[in-house]
Scaffold this motif. Structure first.
Motif, PDB file in Angstrom:
ATOM      1  N   GLU A  95      42.162  37.947  48.450  1.00 13.53           N
ATOM      2  CA  GLU A  95      40.869  38.560  48.173  1.00 13.53           C
ATOM      3  C   GLU A  95      40.890  40.064  48.417  1.00 13.53           C
ATOM      4  N   VAL A  96      41.544  40.492  49.476  1.00 17.11           N
ATOM      5  CA  VAL A  96      41.654  41.932  49.758  1.00 17.11           C
ATOM      6  C   VAL A  96      42.453  42.614  48.653  1.00 17.11           C
ATOM      7  N   ALA A  97      43.585  42.022  48.272  1.00 15.53           N
ATOM      8  CA  ALA A  97      44.428  42.620  47.232  1.00 15.53           C
ATOM      9  C   ALA A  97      43.684  42.741  45.903  1.00 15.53           C
ATOM     10  N   ILE A  98      43.037  41.661  45.483  1.00 19.39           N
ATOM     11  CA  ILE A  98      42.318  41.683  44.210  1.00 19.39           C
ATOM     12  C   ILE A  98      41.135  42.648  44.283  1.00 19.39           C
ATOM     13  N   SER A  99      40.446  42.683  45.409  1.00 19.44           N
ATOM     14  CA  SER A  99      39.319  43.613  45.556  1.00 19.44           C
ATOM     15  C   SER A  99      39.779  45.065  45.468  1.00 19.44           C
ATOM     16  N   LEU A 100      40.917  45.376  46.065  1.00 16.32           N
ATOM     17  CA  LEU A 100      41.447  46.739  45.983  1.00 16.32           C
ATOM     18  C   LEU A 100      41.837  47.090  44.554  1.00 16.32           C
ATOM     19  N   VAL A 101      42.457  46.140  43.862  1.00 11.40           N
ATOM     20  CA  VAL A 101      42.829  46.378  42.456  1.00 11.40           C
ATOM     21  C   VAL A 101      41.569  46.590  41.626  1.00 11.40           C
ATOM     22  N   ARG A 102      40.563  45.761  41.837  1.00 12.63           N
ATOM     23  CA  ARG A 102      39.302  45.912  41.097  1.00 12.63           C
ATOM     24  C   ARG A 102      38.671  47.274  41.358  1.00 12.63           C
ATOM     25  N   LEU A 103      38.664  47.675  42.621  1.00 12.83           N
ATOM     26  CA  LEU A 103      38.060  48.948  42.999  1.00 12.83           C
ATOM     27  C   LEU A 103      38.798  50.119  42.360  1.00 12.83           C
ATOM     28  N   MET A 104      40.128  50.092  42.434  1.00 10.69           N
ATOM     29  CA  MET A 104      40.913  51.194  41.869  1.00 10.69           C
ATOM     30  C   MET A 104      40.882  51.183  40.346  1.00 10.69           C
ATOM     31  N   PHE A 106      38.714  49.448  38.183  1.00  9.66           N
ATOM     32  CA  PHE A 106      37.440  49.378  37.477  1.00  9.66           C
ATOM     33  C   PHE A 106      36.323  50.164  38.154  1.00  9.66           C
ATOM     34  N   ARG A 107      36.637  50.862  39.220  1.00 11.40           N
ATOM     35  CA  ARG A 107      35.689  51.747  39.921  1.00 11.40           C
ATOM     36  C   ARG A 107      34.334  51.097  40.195  1.00 11.40           C
ATOM     37  N   GLY A 108      34.389  49.892  40.793  1.00 10.60           N
ATOM     38  CA  GLY A 108      33.145  49.236  41.189  1.00 10.60           C
ATOM     39  C   GLY A 108      32.436  48.488  40.083  1.00 10.60           C
ATOM     40  N   GLN A 109      33.016  48.428  38.884  1.00 10.29           N
ATOM     41  CA  GLN A 109      32.413  47.693  37.779  1.00 10.29           C
ATOM     42  C   GLN A 109      33.398  46.621  37.312  1.00 10.29           C
ATOM     43  N   PRO A 110      33.565  45.578  38.124  1.00 12.17           N
ATOM     44  CA  PRO A 110      34.580  44.569  37.804  1.00 12.17           C
ATOM     45  C   PRO A 110      34.203  43.747  36.581  1.00 12.17           C
ATOM     46  N   PRO A 111      35.222  43.254  35.871  1.00 10.18           N
ATOM     47  CA  PRO A 111      34.931  42.335  34.769  1.00 10.18           C
ATOM     48  C   PRO A 111      34.417  41.018  35.350  1.00 10.18           C
ATOM     49  N   ALA A 112      33.759  40.259  34.529  1.00 11.14           N
ATOM     50  CA  ALA A 112      33.247  38.950  34.966  1.00 11.14           C
ATOM     51  C   ALA A 112      34.409  38.036  35.338  1.00 11.14           C
ATOM     52  N   SER A 113      34.135  37.118  36.232  1.00 12.07           N
ATOM     53  CA  SER A 113      35.156  36.139  36.619  1.00 12.07           C
ATOM     54  C   SER A 113      35.529  35.294  35.422  1.00 12.07           C
ATOM     55  N   ASP A 114      36.808  34.942  35.369  1.00 12.37           N
ATOM     56  CA  ASP A 114      37.263  34.062  34.298  1.00 12.37           C
ATOM     57  C   ASP A 114      37.264  32.621  34.808  1.00 12.37           C
ATOM     58  N   ALA A 115      37.759  31.711  33.983  1.00  9.71           N
ATOM     59  CA  ALA A 115      37.753  30.290  34.349  1.00  9.71           C
ATOM     60  C   ALA A 115      38.555  30.031  35.623  1.00  9.71           C
ATOM     61  N   TRP A 116      39.673  30.746  35.798  1.00  4.35           N
ATOM     62  CA  TRP A 116      40.485  30.554  37.009  1.00  4.35           C
ATOM     63  C   TRP A 116      39.706  30.964  38.256  1.00  4.35           C
ATOM     64  N   VAL A 172      46.958  31.232  42.269  1.00  6.79           N
ATOM     65  CA  VAL A 172      47.128  31.261  40.806  1.00  6.79           C
ATOM     66  C   VAL A 172      46.091  32.175  40.164  1.00  6.79           C
ATOM     67  N   SER A 173      44.845  32.088  40.594  1.00  5.94           N
ATOM     68  CA  SER A 173      43.818  32.951  39.994  1.00  5.94           C
ATOM     69  C   SER A 173      44.089  34.412  40.324  1.00  5.94           C
ATOM     70  N   GLY A 174      44.604  34.687  41.505  1.00  2.00           N
ATOM     71  CA  GLY A 174      44.965  36.061  41.864  1.00  2.00           C
ATOM     72  C   GLY A 174      46.066  36.598  40.964  1.00  2.00           C
ATOM     73  N   ALA A 175      47.088  35.780  40.739  1.00  2.00           N
ATOM     74  CA  ALA A 175      48.179  36.186  39.849  1.00  2.00           C
ATOM     75  C   ALA A 175      47.652  36.402  38.425  1.00  2.00           C
ATOM     76  N   ASN A 176      46.763  35.532  37.991  1.00  2.00           N
ATOM     77  CA  ASN A 176      46.164  35.664  36.667  1.00  2.00           C
ATOM     78  C   ASN A 176      45.395  36.977  36.538  1.00  2.00           C
ATOM     79  N   TYR A 177      44.607  37.332  37.554  1.00  5.70           N
ATOM     80  CA  TYR A 177      43.868  38.596  37.531  1.00  5.70           C
ATOM     81  C   TYR A 177      44.821  39.780  37.444  1.00  5.70           C
ATOM     82  N   LEU A 178      45.875  39.737  38.240  1.00  9.19           N
ATOM     83  CA  LEU A 178      46.821  40.858  38.227  1.00  9.19           C
ATOM     84  C   LEU A 178      47.472  41.017  36.854  1.00  9.19           C
ATOM     85  N   VAL A 179      47.821  39.915  36.219  1.00  4.89           N
ATOM     86  CA  VAL A 179      48.407  39.976  34.880  1.00  4.89           C
ATOM     87  C   VAL A 179      47.382  40.524  33.887  1.00  4.89           C
ATOM     88  N   ARG A 180      46.149  40.031  33.954  1.00  6.25           N
ATOM     89  CA  ARG A 180      45.084  40.523  33.049  1.00  6.25           C
ATOM     90  C   ARG A 180      44.837  42.005  33.235  1.00  6.25           C
TER      91      ARG A 180
END
Length: 185
Positions: A95-104, A106-116, A172-180
């Motif tokens: 969660e910390v890793a994905i949140s940091l990636v989202r912040l860097m 998408f600058r606080g405007q994350p895409p909607a969650s996907d099915a994963w 798995v969902s974390g890996a999917n987000y990173l790939v996306r």
């Protein structure tokens, strides 16, 4: 919809306190409150989409509420020896890793969650409730007292496997987000 999202954070202390204060049936009470918290997640998403109330603030609050509630409940379960400590460690690190990636990214405007991501959250809530119910049964709580049939006890005993599935989906969902996220750049 945002007040439902915030209510999930407000439900965290009531979900933890019954067990922490050694209330009778504390595990069962905690499970019921966690079900309510999970339902607020479903309902706020439904209302936001149905009524077109989606906002950047609402999306961020929803993500934060899910992460805080699930993470805190996993730490709580590990603290009480219900699940191994590595499980919340893996989930929180993801969660910390994905949140940091989202912040860097998408600058606080994350895409909607996907099915994963949605599956990860849903299975996490189910796994937490399952572990709480199993704990109630194991500690002689309400479920032990009402004479839960052996088949139900066997189902409750699957709690560690359901929790392992939730952790696996989290990875798995974390890996999917990173790939996306990488593909979008």
């Amino acid at each position: 919809a945002s007040w439902l999202t915030v209510s999930r954070l407000l439900l965290l202390p009531p979900a933890i306190l019954p067990v922490s204060l050694s209330w009778g049936n504390g595990w069962l009470i905690s499970a019921v409150i966690t079900v309510v918290a999970g339902l607020t997640d479903v309902l706020d998403g439904y209302l936001a989409r149905r009524l077109k109330w989606t906002t950047v603030l609402g999306t961020n609050l929803d993500l934060l509420s899910d992460k805080v509630f699930v993470g805190a409940m996993l730490v709580f379960l590990a603290w009480h020896g219900i699940i191994p400590a590595w499980m919340p460690a893996v989930v929180i690190a993801r969660e910390v890793a994905i949140s940091l990636v989202r912040l860097m990214r998408f600058r606080g405007q994350p895409p909607a969650s996907d099915a994963w991501g949605k599956a990860k959250t849903a299975v996490s809530f189910v796994a937490i409730v399952w572990a709480l119910l199993w704990s109630d049964r194991q500690t002689g709580g309400y479920l032990a007292g009402v004479g839960v049939p052996p088949a139900s006890s066997s189902v409750l005993a699957l709690a560690p496997w359901v929790m392992a599935l939730a952790v696996a989906l989290t990875v798995v969902s974390g890996a999917n987000y990173l790939v996306r996220y990488r593909r979008r750049g």
